[in-house]
Design a protein around this motif. Sequence first.
Motif, PDB file in Angstrom:
ATOM      1  N   GLN A   9       0.814  -1.207   0.000  1.00  0.00           N
ATOM      2  CA  GLN A   9       0.000   0.000   0.000  1.00  0.00           C
ATOM      3  C   GLN A   9       0.855   1.267   0.000  1.00  0.00           C
ATOM      4  N   ASP A  10       2.127   1.126   0.415  1.00  0.00           N
ATOM      5  CA  ASP A  10       3.017   2.281   0.470  1.00  0.00           C
ATOM      6  C   ASP A  10       3.531   2.692  -0.911  1.00  0.00           C
ATOM      7  N   TYR A  11       3.296   1.871  -1.901  1.00  0.00           N
ATOM      8  CA  TYR A  11       3.783   2.141  -3.253  1.00  0.00           C
ATOM      9  C   TYR A  11       2.649   2.574  -4.165  1.00  0.00           C
ATOM     10  N   ASP A  12       2.962   3.439  -5.060  1.00  0.00           N
ATOM     11  CA  ASP A  12       2.035   3.797  -6.137  1.00  0.00           C
ATOM     12  C   ASP A  12       2.553   3.075  -7.380  1.00  0.00           C
ATOM     13  N   LEU A  13       2.348   1.771  -7.422  1.00  0.00           N
ATOM     14  CA  LEU A  13       2.886   0.963  -8.506  1.00  0.00           C
ATOM     15  C   LEU A  13       2.382   1.412  -9.875  1.00  0.00           C
ATOM     16  N   PRO A  14       1.083   1.689 -10.066  1.00  0.00           N
ATOM     17  CA  PRO A  14       0.649   2.160 -11.386  1.00  0.00           C
ATOM     18  C   PRO A  14       1.340   3.466 -11.804  1.00  0.00           C
ATOM     19  N   GLY A  15       1.491   4.368 -10.877  1.00  0.00           N
ATOM     20  CA  GLY A  15       2.170   5.635 -11.190  1.00  0.00           C
ATOM     21  C   GLY A  15       3.633   5.435 -11.510  1.00  0.00           C
ATOM     22  N   ALA A  16       4.291   4.578 -10.738  1.00  0.00           N
ATOM     23  CA  ALA A  16       5.701   4.294 -10.985  1.00  0.00           C
ATOM     24  C   ALA A  16       5.886   3.582 -12.322  1.00  0.00           C
ATOM     25  N   ALA A  17       4.972   2.663 -12.635  1.00  0.00           N
ATOM     26  CA  ALA A  17       5.051   1.935 -13.906  1.00  0.00           C
ATOM     27  C   ALA A  17       4.852   2.895 -15.073  1.00  0.00           C
ATOM     28  N   GLN A  18       3.910   3.810 -14.945  1.00  0.00           N
ATOM     29  CA  GLN A  18       3.674   4.781 -16.007  1.00  0.00           C
ATOM     30  C   GLN A  18       4.898   5.664 -16.217  1.00  0.00           C
ATOM     31  N   SER A  19       5.501   6.124 -15.146  1.00  0.00           N
ATOM     32  CA  SER A  19       6.722   6.936 -15.257  1.00  0.00           C
ATOM     33  C   SER A  19       7.836   6.154 -15.926  1.00  0.00           C
ATOM     34  N   ALA A  20       7.974   4.889 -15.559  1.00  0.00           N
ATOM     35  CA  ALA A  20       9.014   4.045 -16.152  1.00  0.00           C
ATOM     36  C   ALA A  20       8.780   3.856 -17.643  1.00  0.00           C
ATOM     37  N   VAL A  21       7.532   3.677 -18.049  1.00  0.00           N
ATOM     38  CA  VAL A  21       7.212   3.518 -19.476  1.00  0.00           C
ATOM     39  C   VAL A  21       7.630   4.766 -20.247  1.00  0.00           C
ATOM     40  N   PHE A  22       7.303   5.939 -19.721  1.00  0.00           N
ATOM     41  CA  PHE A  22       7.656   7.172 -20.415  1.00  0.00           C
ATOM     42  C   PHE A  22       9.172   7.382 -20.478  1.00  0.00           C
ATOM     43  N   LEU A  23       9.864   7.075 -19.396  1.00  0.00           N
ATOM     44  CA  LEU A  23      11.327   7.209 -19.397  1.00  0.00           C
ATOM     45  C   LEU A  23      11.980   6.251 -20.390  1.00  0.00           C
TER      46      LEU A  23
END
Length: 146
Positions: A9-23
């Motif tokens: 719950q401490d992670y925003d996995l969807p947000g982190a995954a989206q950022s990783a995709v863009f990078l």
Amino acid sequence: MMMSEVSPQDYDLPGAAQSAVFLLAEEVKLRAARRIVHRLQRISATGIYGDEYSFRSLWDEFCHEQQNGPHFDQDVWDDTLEALLQAEGERLTRGEFEVVWLASLPDVADLKTAPRVQADVLSEIRSALHGVAATRNLARFEVWND
């Protein structure tokens, strides 16, 4: 000293995954653009801009067009770049293609079932190439006649 436990719950996995995709997509696009630059640098300049510039390669002329154009019908450059872009699109791995396609923010109802459109990916690579060309310093190619 005891480390605190981290829960999912401490992670925003969807947000982190989206950022990783863009990078990752940005890296893939710039790598493809650099390969196109390399090819354009090996093609001699056409001289279409006259004696005011001492361009050595088609890459130099393309950069000039991006920064100071349009001087010519865009179809001229589109025809020149099409084969290079197509080759780069075919060179991408399946994962690279997917990442660039996803980062192109396709307007589809369902990402899982939507057809992957190569034109979207090639457009992204073209944009990266235009960005590199638009920021290149061309001052050393100007010929000053006194």
